[in-house]
Design an enzyme around this catalytic site. Structure first.
Site, PDB file in Angstrom:
ATOM      1  N   ASP A  61      36.532  48.224  38.686  1.00 30.84           N
ATOM      2  CA  ASP A  61      36.998  46.901  39.040  1.00 30.84           C
ATOM      3  C   ASP A  61      35.996  46.287  39.687  1.00 30.84           C
ATOM      4  OD1 ASP A  61      39.443  44.638  39.327  1.00 30.84           O
ATOM      5  OD2 ASP A  61      38.250  44.680  41.123  1.00 30.84           O
ATOM      6  N   TYR A  66      31.434  39.669  44.554  1.00 29.46           N
ATOM      7  CA  TYR A  66      31.093  40.990  45.030  1.00 29.46           C
ATOM      8  C   TYR A  66      29.746  41.292  45.131  1.00 29.46           C
ATOM      9  CZ  TYR A  66      36.123  42.064  44.337  1.00 29.46           C
ATOM     10  OH  TYR A  66      37.527  41.981  44.401  1.00 29.46           O
ATOM     11  N   LYS A  91      35.819  39.062  37.365  1.00 29.12           N
ATOM     12  CA  LYS A  91      36.365  37.932  37.952  1.00 29.12           C
ATOM     13  C   LYS A  91      35.595  36.809  38.038  1.00 29.12           C
ATOM     14  CE  LYS A  91      39.143  41.330  40.669  1.00 29.12           C
ATOM     15  NZ  LYS A  91      38.256  42.084  40.864  1.00 29.12           N
ATOM     16  N   HIS A 124      39.920  34.511  39.641  1.00 26.27           N
ATOM     17  CA  HIS A 124      39.815  35.269  40.646  1.00 26.27           C
ATOM     18  C   HIS A 124      40.901  34.537  41.721  1.00 26.27           C
ATOM     19  CE1 HIS A 124      37.274  38.022  43.667  1.00 26.27           C
ATOM     20  NE2 HIS A 124      38.753  38.279  43.873  1.00 26.27           N
TER      21      HIS A 124
END
Length: 302
Positions: A61, A66, A91, A124
């Site tokens: 994930d 990120y 996301k 997200h």
């Protein structure tokens, strides 16, 4: 059964083996245990993904926000695990929402990870970056984003689509308009914040729940009730908290960059997965409910 009559214990099925996968509404098999990569960077991210894949975990994930897609790409390539055996979730961030932009974001994710398709793409956040939480622009932009995901899904670029951090009202709004219903809602779930009404709505609508912050951002690992139950079942506090979520029907994506921690989840949740928390132990963990939130709060987003 009315939602007001629902307790966490009614959502626990005792006496049956826990499934290794959840089946999404379109028939896609979704691994119940995966590796979260929030805040994992560079060598830490690469080594964590490599360790997870080596140990048999098959769900990774991540998210565009990120900024760790490069190390994940390297780990996927170096692992030797065929692409079709790894479930990759990403996301669309609050910075990427809207018509056109969301498609470009998903295509960018695929390019950076080095894959031809994504197994699951989520919106997200129900809000948009730099937009006031009470602005109607949030609803407009997340709807445009969802329409882009529907098109990508119909084109076969993504195998499943869903949302993250959606509250009940965000979910009902989407369900009332979507041509393709969301298949997943990923949000914070742990014994201190069990979200029974939202989980019940997801269950009624055939939406799989993916729990994040299952360990309470490590705070719950030292809670006396959790450590007592862990001693009773001769497991670690992390295993107890993850088992609680799995018995409640959630998928989990615990995060760590330490291979020994990842091995702990794999050993007890995948290979030794036939142990159960008793009803008394589940009830004790249920008693921790106080609504506490460790992560970001989407409730103010209109």
């Amino acid at each position: 059964m009315l939602i007001s009559d629902l307790s966490a214990s009614t959502m626990v099925t005792l006496g049956k083996p826990l499934p290794r996968t959840l089946t999404l509404r379109n028939g896609v098999e979704f691994p119940a245990v995966g590796l979260g990569t929030f805040r994992a960077q560079d060598d830490d991210a690469r080594n964590a993904v490599m360790a997870a894949l080596r140990l048999g975990l098959r769900h990774i994930d991540t998210a565009s926000i990120y900024k760790n897609e490069g190390p994940i790409r390297e780990a996927l390539a170096a692992s030797g695990v065929p692409r079709g055996e790894v479930f990759v979730t990403s996301k669309v961030s609050p910075y990427e929402q809207g018509a056109g932009r969301a498609r470009k974001a998903v295509e960018g994710i695929m390019e950076r990870i080095g894959v031809q398709y994504l197994d699951l793409v989520l919106v997200h956040w129900p809000g948009v970056s730099r937009v006031a939480p009470d602005s109607s622009l949030n609803a407009q932009m997340r709807w445009e984003t969802w329409q882009e995901l529907e098109r990508l899904y119909s084109e076969g670029r993504v195998r499943a689509i869903g949302v993250s951090n959606y509250e009940e009202r965000h979910l009902r709004e989407l369900l009332g308009r979507a041509a393709v219903k969301p298949m997943v809602n990923q949000f914070e779930v742990h014994p201190r914040r069990q979200r029974l009404e939202l989980r019940q709505l997801c269950k009624q609508e055939g939406i799989a729940v993916v729990a994040y912050a299952s360990l309470g951002c490590a705070d719950l690992l030292n809670h006396p009730t959790v450590t007592r139950v862990a001693a009773e079942v001769r497991r670690t506090p992390a295993q107890v908290l993850l088992r609680w979520a799995l018995q409640g029907g959630c998928a989990v994506i615990p995060k760590s960059v330490r291979p020994e921690r990842i091995a702990e989840w794999r050993e007890d949740l995948l290979l030794g997965g036939d142990w159960r928390l008793s009803q008394e132990q589940v009830t004790a963990l249920e008693g921790l409910e106080d609504g506490h939130k460790y992560c970001w709060d989407p409730s103010a987003v209109m």
